[in-house]
Design a protein around this motif. Structure first.
Motif, mmCIF file in Angstrom:
data_model
loop_
_atom_site.group_PDB
_atom_site.id
_atom_site.type_symbol
_atom_site.label_atom_id
_atom_site.label_comp_id
_atom_site.label_asym_id
_atom_site.label_seq_id
_atom_site.Cartn_x
_atom_site.Cartn_y
_atom_site.Cartn_z
ATOM 1 N N CYS A 1 -37.117 31.459 17.730
ATOM 2 C CA CYS A 1 -36.149 31.647 16.640
ATOM 3 C C CYS A 1 -36.359 30.604 15.545
ATOM 4 N N GLU A 2 -36.449 29.338 15.933
ATOM 5 C CA GLU A 2 -36.648 28.279 14.932
ATOM 6 C C GLU A 2 -38.001 28.425 14.231
ATOM 7 N N THR B 1 -33.577 29.479 20.957
ATOM 8 C CA THR B 1 -33.143 28.845 19.719
ATOM 9 C C THR B 1 -34.222 27.975 19.108
ATOM 10 N N SER C 1 -30.359 22.921 20.668
ATOM 11 C CA SER C 1 -29.742 23.825 19.692
ATOM 12 C C SER C 1 -29.192 23.057 18.501
ATOM 13 N N THR D 1 -27.825 32.705 19.367
ATOM 14 C CA THR D 1 -29.082 32.299 19.991
ATOM 15 C C THR D 1 -28.731 31.469 21.231
ATOM 16 N N HIS D 2 -29.696 31.301 22.102
ATOM 17 C CA HIS D 2 -29.536 30.346 23.197
ATOM 18 C C HIS D 2 -30.904 29.838 23.604
ATOM 19 N N THR D 3 -30.878 28.734 24.339
ATOM 20 C CA THR D 3 -32.119 28.152 24.837
ATOM 21 C C THR D 3 -31.875 27.513 26.191
ATOM 22 N N ALA E 1 -26.718 30.564 14.537
ATOM 23 C CA ALA E 1 -26.931 29.655 15.661
ATOM 24 C C ALA E 1 -26.182 30.067 16.929
#
Length: 186
Positions: A123-124, A119, A163, A144-146, A141
């Motif tokens: 992605c960001e 995330t 996130s 996605t994951h982090t 959002a």
């Protein structure tokens, strides 16, 4: 929300190596893969372009290095029939091969939907660059994951905090519109 007929779905780094919990640590959003899969199916059904991005780490100890089995895409993404596949070794999909921006310009695509891993990293970064390049960016959002992240001074932010910060950075900074999977597939 209006989704253009040619809106591109950018699926970032949904690779098997991100499943190695001992390497990455605690993560958030266990529903991310299911949400990404739902959006992929919606895109395939609508015959909209799909771009798959994968990270080829230069770190020989990373599970994302090309020689490691973790570099492979997760099976549901590998079966996506993308219009374009990009390999990158940095955080932004715009610094990969082939050139994402050139391809989008050639196809006259102005609207992007971003999903994937991580995330707050790739992605960001991709969403910020897309916004700066003038694209109409939607950041999904919950697709996605982090992972928890520790700074050099030992301070840690949880994956959930990271996130949340990403969503605020993107929407508050006017880089992207933050949306949910339910909104996109509706």
């Amino acid at each position: 929300m209006h989704i253009s007929a040619d809106a591109a779905l950018i699926v970032i780094d949904v690779q098997q190596g991100f499943q190695i919990n001992d390497y990455w640590g605690p993560r958030n959003n266990p529903a991310a893969d299911d949400n990404i899969a739902l959006i992929l199916e919606a895109w395939k059904k609508a015959k909209r372009p799909i771009v798959i991005v994968h990270h080829d780490s230069a770190d020989p100890d990373s599970p994302l290095t090309p020689s490691h089995p973790g570099n492979a895409l997760k099976p549901y993404v590998a079966a996506a029939e993308p219009a374009l596949v990009i390999a990158k070794s940095v955080n932004s999909a715009f610094y990969g091969t082939p050139d994402l921006h050139a391809w989008l310009q050639e196809k006259n695509i102005g609207q992007l939907f971003i999903v994937g891993i991580q995330t707050n990293m790739c992605c960001e970064t991709t969403a910020r660059m897309a916004g700066n390049l003038g694209y109409d960016v939607f950041f999904v959002a919950d697709a996605t994951h982090t992972f928890d992240l520790k700074s050099d001074d030992g301070d840690t932010m949880t994956a959930a905090e990271l996130s949340r910060a990403t969503s605020i950075n993107l929407s508050g900074g006017e880089f992207a519109t933050v949306v949910t999977t339910a909104e996109v597939v509706a």
